[in-house]
Design a protein around this motif. Structure first.
Motif, PDB file in Angstrom:
ATOM      1  N   ASN A  62       0.806  -1.225   0.000  1.00 44.66           N
ATOM      2  CA  ASN A  62       0.000   0.000   0.000  1.00 44.66           C
ATOM      3  C   ASN A  62       0.835   1.269   0.000  1.00 44.66           C
ATOM      4  N   ILE A  63       2.075   1.214   0.455  1.00 43.23           N
ATOM      5  CA  ILE A  63       2.958   2.378   0.284  1.00 43.23           C
ATOM      6  C   ILE A  63       3.127   2.677  -1.199  1.00 43.23           C
ATOM      7  N   ILE A 120      -3.072  -0.741   5.682  1.00 45.85           N
ATOM      8  CA  ILE A 120      -3.598   0.259   4.747  1.00 45.85           C
ATOM      9  C   ILE A 120      -3.538   1.653   5.361  1.00 45.85           C
ATOM     10  N   ALA A 121      -3.981   1.768   6.617  1.00 45.43           N
ATOM     11  CA  ALA A 121      -4.017   3.076   7.272  1.00 45.43           C
ATOM     12  C   ALA A 121      -2.612   3.639   7.491  1.00 45.43           C
ATOM     13  N   VAL A 122      -1.693   2.798   7.986  1.00 42.37           N
ATOM     14  CA  VAL A 122      -0.328   3.264   8.257  1.00 42.37           C
ATOM     15  C   VAL A 122       0.386   3.611   6.957  1.00 42.37           C
ATOM     16  N   ALA A 123       0.120   2.851   5.896  1.00 36.92           N
ATOM     17  CA  ALA A 123       0.749   3.140   4.609  1.00 36.92           C
ATOM     18  C   ALA A 123       0.374   4.527   4.108  1.00 36.92           C
ATOM     19  N   GLY A 124      -0.880   4.919   4.316  1.00 39.48           N
ATOM     20  CA  GLY A 124      -1.299   6.251   3.889  1.00 39.48           C
ATOM     21  C   GLY A 124      -0.524   7.343   4.608  1.00 39.48           C
ATOM     22  N   LEU A 162       4.352  10.931   4.481  1.00 41.60           N
ATOM     23  CA  LEU A 162       5.531  11.554   5.093  1.00 41.60           C
ATOM     24  C   LEU A 162       6.772  11.340   4.239  1.00 41.60           C
ATOM     25  N   LEU A 163       6.942  10.107   3.729  1.00 38.35           N
ATOM     26  CA  LEU A 163       8.094   9.832   2.869  1.00 38.35           C
ATOM     27  C   LEU A 163       8.048  10.683   1.604  1.00 38.35           C
ATOM     28  N   LEU A 164       6.876  10.805   1.029  1.00 34.53           N
ATOM     29  CA  LEU A 164       6.719  11.561  -0.206  1.00 34.53           C
ATOM     30  C   LEU A 164       7.053  13.033   0.019  1.00 34.53           C
ATOM     31  N   ASP A 165       6.601  13.586   1.155  1.00 37.13           N
ATOM     32  CA  ASP A 165       6.824  15.004   1.437  1.00 37.13           C
ATOM     33  C   ASP A 165       8.277  15.310   1.763  1.00 37.13           C
ATOM     34  N   HIS A 166       8.950  14.392   2.476  1.00 37.44           N
ATOM     35  CA  HIS A 166      10.285  14.697   3.000  1.00 37.44           C
ATOM     36  C   HIS A 166      11.424  14.053   2.215  1.00 37.44           C
ATOM     37  N   ALA A 167      11.145  12.998   1.453  1.00 36.21           N
ATOM     38  CA  ALA A 167      12.228  12.313   0.735  1.00 36.21           C
ATOM     39  C   ALA A 167      11.936  12.131  -0.742  1.00 36.21           C
ATOM     40  N   GLY A 168      10.736  12.425  -1.178  1.00 42.04           N
ATOM     41  CA  GLY A 168      10.405  12.297  -2.587  1.00 42.04           C
ATOM     42  C   GLY A 168       9.934  10.900  -2.959  1.00 42.04           C
ATOM     43  N   SER A 195      11.601   1.851   0.560  1.00 42.15           N
ATOM     44  CA  SER A 195      10.965   1.526   1.847  1.00 42.15           C
ATOM     45  C   SER A 195      10.168   0.233   1.731  1.00 42.15           C
ATOM     46  N   ALA A 196       9.469   0.073   0.607  1.00 37.14           N
ATOM     47  CA  ALA A 196       8.720  -1.170   0.388  1.00 37.14           C
ATOM     48  C   ALA A 196       9.660  -2.371   0.334  1.00 37.14           C
ATOM     49  N   LEU A 197      10.839  -2.203  -0.268  1.00 32.19           N
ATOM     50  CA  LEU A 197      11.800  -3.299  -0.345  1.00 32.19           C
ATOM     51  C   LEU A 197      12.261  -3.740   1.043  1.00 32.19           C
ATOM     52  N   VAL A 198      12.494  -2.793   1.927  1.00 33.38           N
ATOM     53  CA  VAL A 198      12.905  -3.137   3.297  1.00 33.38           C
ATOM     54  C   VAL A 198      11.812  -3.945   3.989  1.00 33.38           C
ATOM     55  N   LEU A 199      10.571  -3.506   3.850  1.00 31.22           N
ATOM     56  CA  LEU A 199       9.450  -4.211   4.473  1.00 31.22           C
ATOM     57  C   LEU A 199       9.282  -5.610   3.884  1.00 31.22           C
ATOM     58  N   LEU A 200       9.450  -5.735   2.583  1.00 28.69           N
ATOM     59  CA  LEU A 200       9.301  -7.040   1.940  1.00 28.69           C
ATOM     60  C   LEU A 200      10.430  -7.983   2.319  1.00 28.69           C
TER      61      LEU A 200
END
Length: 411
Positions: free
Chosen positions: A245-246, A365-369, A374-380, A387-392
Motif C-alpha cells: 500500500n505504500i 492500509i491506514a499506516v501506509a497512507g 511523510l516519505l513523499l513530502d520529505h524524501a520524494g 521503503s517497500a523493499l525493506v518491508l518485503l
C-alpha cells in the motif's frame, strides 16, 4: 522347479490383479455458495475503494475539499479495525449464515444512506458503519468458505471466495468510476446497495447452514496470539500489506516523475488483470504449495518495487508496465494465502485469528497512507519503493523462518 513366466497380457488381466477398495470421486466444490461469498467480497471492496474514483464529484456535492472527502476511505478502514476483533468475539456463537446475511444487509443500508445523504457528517457516519460490517464480513468469509468443503478443498474454496475482491479492484472500481461519470456518484453507490440487497437473497438460497461455537468458550486474543504460527502469519501480513500500500496508495506520485501521470489507469489495470491470473494460479496450487506461493509473492512484489526504484533513478517509464504485471502476480493471491495460513495455524480459534488478520490488514492500509505521505513530502517518490523493499525483506525472512509454524512445507 522354476515358476513359469506369464505372458504380459495375462499379467494385465483383471482376474490376476488384487482388487482394491473403490475410490470415491472427489466431491464438487459448492460453486453457488462460494460465488455468493465472492460477490460479498466484491461488494466490500467496491464500497471501500469507490470514493477514490469519484472524489472530485463527491467533494463538490458535499461542499467540502477533496482531502476531507478522502477521509471517507480512512473512516471505512477505521471502522474495519474497530469492528473485526470485538464483533467476531461477541458473535462467535451465532449461526454463520445469519451473521453473514446481517453483514451484507449492513452494506445495503450504508450504501443507500451514502447515495441519499445530503450532508457530509451523515455520509461519514455511513462510511464508518460500512467499515464496521466490512470488518465482520472479512472475518467470516474465510471460515465459512473452509467450513463447507472437505479439508482437501479448503485452499481452492478460499481462492474462489476471495476472487471477488480482486475483480473489484481490477474491473469493478474502474467501471464504477466510469458509471459515476455518466450517471453521478450517488447513482453508483445506489447500484451497490441494490447489488447488496440481491446478494442477500442469493446467499439465503445458496449458503448452507454453518453453526457458531457450540458450547465452547471464546479463546482470548492473547491466547490466540500464543498459538504457534499465528503471530508469524500476522507479522508477514502487516509488513507485506504495508509495503504494497505504500506503493499502491501513491502510484500516481510514482508515475509523475516518469511522465506517466496520465497513464495511472493503465498501470492499475495491468496490476488488476495480473492479479486475476495470480488468483487462478493460487487456487490451483495452494492446497499443496502454500509456503512456496507465499515466498514467491514476497519475491515478486520485491522485484516489482526494485524495477520501479530503478526506473525512477533512470527516469524511464517503460519498465513500469512490466513491474505492474509482476506486482499483480505477487499481490493477487496474497489475501487467500495469508488467510489460509492463519486458519491452518489457529485451528478451532480460527474466527478470532481471522479477525486479527483483518485488523492487521487494515492497519497496514491506514499506516501506509500516513507513512507514505511523510516519505513523499520529505524524501520524494524515490523513497517509496526502497521503503517497500525493506518491508518485503522482513516479510520474506519471517516467511522463510516459519517452516515449522505459520508457513510449513506441504510438498
Amino acid at each position: 522347479m522354476p515358476t513359469p513366466e506369464l505372458p504380459a497380457s495375462e499379467l494385465r488381466s483383471p482376474e490376476l490383479r488384487t482388487p482394491g477398495p473403490p475410490v470415491a470421486p472427489a466431491p464438487r466444490l459448492p460453486w453457488p455458495a462460494l460465488l455468493a461469498m465472492s460477490t460479498g467480497g466484491f461488494v466490500t471492496i467496491m464500497t471501500e475503494a469507490l470514493p477514490a474514483g469519484v472524489l472530485p464529484a463527491m467533494s463538490a456535492d458535499l461542499g467540502v475539499g477533496q482531502s476531507a472527502a478522502g477521509q471517507s476511505v480512512t473512516l471505512y478502514a477505521v471502522g474495519s479495525i474497530a469492528a473485526a476483533i470485538p464483533l467476531t468475539a461477541v458473535t462467535g456463537r451465532l449461526p454463520r449464515k445469519r451473521l453473514l446475511l446481517v453483514a451484507v444487509g449492513g452494506f445495503a443500508a450504508a450504501n443507500a444512506v451514502t447515495a441519499l445523504s445530503p450532508s457530509y457528517p451523515l455520509t461519514m457516519a455511513a462510511r464508518f458503519a460500512a467499515g464496521l460490517v466490512a470488518g465482520l464480513l472479512w472475518a467470516l468469509l474465510a471460515g465459512y468458505a473452509r467450513g463447507i468443503v472437505t479439508p482437501e478443498q479448503r485452499g481452492r474454496a478460499m481462492a474462489v471466495a476471495m476472487t471477488g475482491s480482486t475483480v473489484a479492484l481490477s474491473v469493478g472500481v474502474p467501471a464504477g468510476t466510469l458509471l459515476a461519470g455518466l450517471t453521478g456518484w450517488r447513482a453508483t453507490f445506489g447500484l451497490m446497495s441494490v447489488i447488496a440487497v440481491a446478494l442477500t437473497g442469493w446467499m439465503l438460497l445458496a449458503l448452507p447452514e454453518l453453526p457458531g461455537r457450540e458450547g465452547r468458550a471464546r479463546t482470548p486474543v492473547r491466547q490466540v496470539l500464543r498459538i504457534p504460527g499465528v503471530a508469524t502469519v500476522l507479522a508477514v501480513t502487516a509488513t507485506f500489506v504495508l509495503a504494497h500500500n505504500i506503493l499502491y496508495t501513491y502510484v500516481a506520485a510514482l508515475l509523475e516523475p516518469l511522465g506517466l501521470d496520465g497513464r495511472t489507469d493503465v498501470v492499475l489495470l495491468v496490476i488488476g488483470l495480473s492479479s486475476l491470473v495470480s488468483v487462478l494460479g493460487t487456487g490451483a496450487l495452494i492446497d499443496r504449495h502454500l509456503r512456496t506461493l507465499t515466498i514467491a509473492s514476497c519475491v515478486l512484489l520485491a522485484v516489482a518495487a526494485l524495477v520501479i526504484a530503478a526506473a525512477l533513478l533512470g527516469r524511464t517509464g517503460l519498465p513500469v508496465y512490466a513491474a505492474a504485471a509482476v506486482w499483480g502476480l505477487g499481490f493477487g493471491g496474497a489475501a487467500t494465502l495469508l488467510q489460509t495460513a492463519v486458519a491452518d495455524a489457529s485451528g478451532p480459534a480460527g474466527d478470532i485469528a481471522q479477525s486479527l488478520l483483518v485488523t492487521c490488514w487494515n492497519l497496514g492500509i491506514a499506516v501506509a497512507g500516513m507513512a507514505g505521505g511523510l516519505l513523499l513530502d520529505h524524501a520524494g517518490p524515490t523513497a517509496l519503493p526502497w521503503s517497500a523493499l525493506v518491508l518485503l525483506a522482513v516479510a520474506l525472512a519471517v516467511t522463510v523462518g516459519g517452516r515449522r509454524h505459520g508457513f510449513p512445507g506441504r510438498e
